[in-house]
Motif scaffolding. Sequence first.
Motif, PDB file in Angstrom:
ATOM      1  N   SER A   1      -1.033   5.357  -8.282  1.00  0.00           N
ATOM      2  CA  SER A   1      -2.331   6.786  -7.046  1.00  0.00           C
ATOM      3  C   SER A   1      -3.080   6.961  -7.732  1.00  0.00           C
ATOM      4  N   VAL A   2      -4.093   7.175  -7.185  1.00  0.00           N
ATOM      5  CA  VAL A   2      -5.518   7.784  -7.591  1.00  0.00           C
ATOM      6  C   VAL A   2      -5.626   8.798  -6.362  1.00  0.00           C
TER       7      VAL A   2
ATOM      8  N   ALA B   1       0.317  -0.004   8.140  1.00  0.00           N
ATOM      9  CA  ALA B   1       0.723   1.113   7.303  1.00  0.00           C
ATOM     10  C   ALA B   1       2.326   0.424   7.832  1.00  0.00           C
ATOM     11  N   LEU B   2       2.700   0.325   9.116  1.00  0.00           N
ATOM     12  CA  LEU B   2       4.376  -0.272   9.167  1.00  0.00           C
ATOM     13  C   LEU B   2       4.136  -1.817   8.668  1.00  0.00           C
TER      14      LEU B   2
ATOM     15  N   ILE C   1       0.592   0.942  -4.268  1.00  0.00           N
ATOM     16  CA  ILE C   1      -1.026   1.320  -4.595  1.00  0.00           C
ATOM     17  C   ILE C   1      -1.637   2.111  -3.490  1.00  0.00           C
ATOM     18  N   GLY C   2      -2.320   2.665  -4.168  1.00  0.00           N
ATOM     19  CA  GLY C   2      -2.791   3.727  -4.357  1.00  0.00           C
ATOM     20  C   GLY C   2      -4.154   4.359  -4.399  1.00  0.00           C
TER      21      GLY C   2
ATOM     22  N   GLY D   1       1.117  -1.637   0.095  1.00  0.00           N
ATOM     23  CA  GLY D   1       0.053  -0.518  -0.217  1.00  0.00           C
ATOM     24  C   GLY D   1       0.892   0.891  -0.232  1.00  0.00           C
ATOM     25  N   LEU D   2       0.045   2.121   0.184  1.00  0.00           N
ATOM     26  CA  LEU D   2       0.785   3.601  -0.717  1.00  0.00           C
ATOM     27  C   LEU D   2       1.096   4.100   1.084  1.00  0.00           C
ATOM     28  N   SER D   3       0.395   3.433   1.851  1.00  0.00           N
ATOM     29  CA  SER D   3       0.944   4.367   3.765  1.00  0.00           C
ATOM     30  C   SER D   3       2.421   3.776   3.440  1.00  0.00           C
ATOM     31  N   SER D   4       2.636   2.769   3.176  1.00  0.00           N
ATOM     32  CA  SER D   4       4.634   2.800   2.958  1.00  0.00           C
ATOM     33  C   SER D   4       5.214   3.865   2.967  1.00  0.00           C
TER      34      SER D   4
END
Length: 234
Positions: free
Chosen positions: A231-232, A150-151, A179-180, A136-139
């Motif tokens: 990402s969008v 996120a971790l 991926i976001g 995920g984009l949280s990375s």
Amino acid sequence: MSRNAVVLGVGPGLGMSVAHRFGREGYDVVLVSRRADRHDEYVASLAEEGVKARAFAVDVRDTAALLSTLDSVGPVDVLYYGPGATDLAEMPGEITTTTSAEARAAMDWLYPAVDVVGKVLPDVVERGGGLLFAGGLSSVRPMPVLGALALSSAAIRNYALTLHAALAGKGVYAGTLTIGGVVERGDVHRMVASRPEQFGNLAGHTLDPDAIAETAWRMFVERDRAEEVFSVLG
């Protein structure tokens, strides 16, 4: 000799797009997910394109079952690792309330990747194959609401990038898809779309899994980059 592409955590969205993309290049496909009730449909859709496929019902967090399944599939050329939670009830609290127990639970999505790579890497190296991961984009972008997830996302990304550096001189590719957004046709997409009162309008916030899978194939073939970000989310 046949070439095997193993898709771990396969779902109707990105996982199946990856399976179809590698299948079109002549790979036999091995599908692994918890949902055995969908496997016949998956295998049939690949067969329609002339792709030989097998499916196994395994939760990737069950290490013994997962490694036993890999023993049965034969040498692996390509591994795609893309499992994740799809139930909002499994979501941890946001980052300021994250507990160590939630962090450990989130890391349960990392450990199978390490176990599987350890299992298949000798074959992948011998066959000049590759390792692909999805995260995920949280990375790479702070998303406090995702808390401990996120971790684990950051950990999987770092693992993939470090493998890329370690394997570059051995004729093996490793890379990650960051991926976001909501991937169309996937379980999360269906869930979010069914709750517009909670999540709002998805227009402009979705990603095409076929386009992502095409990029994954290009990354594997060209081997000139370790990561692509989709990402969008602005």
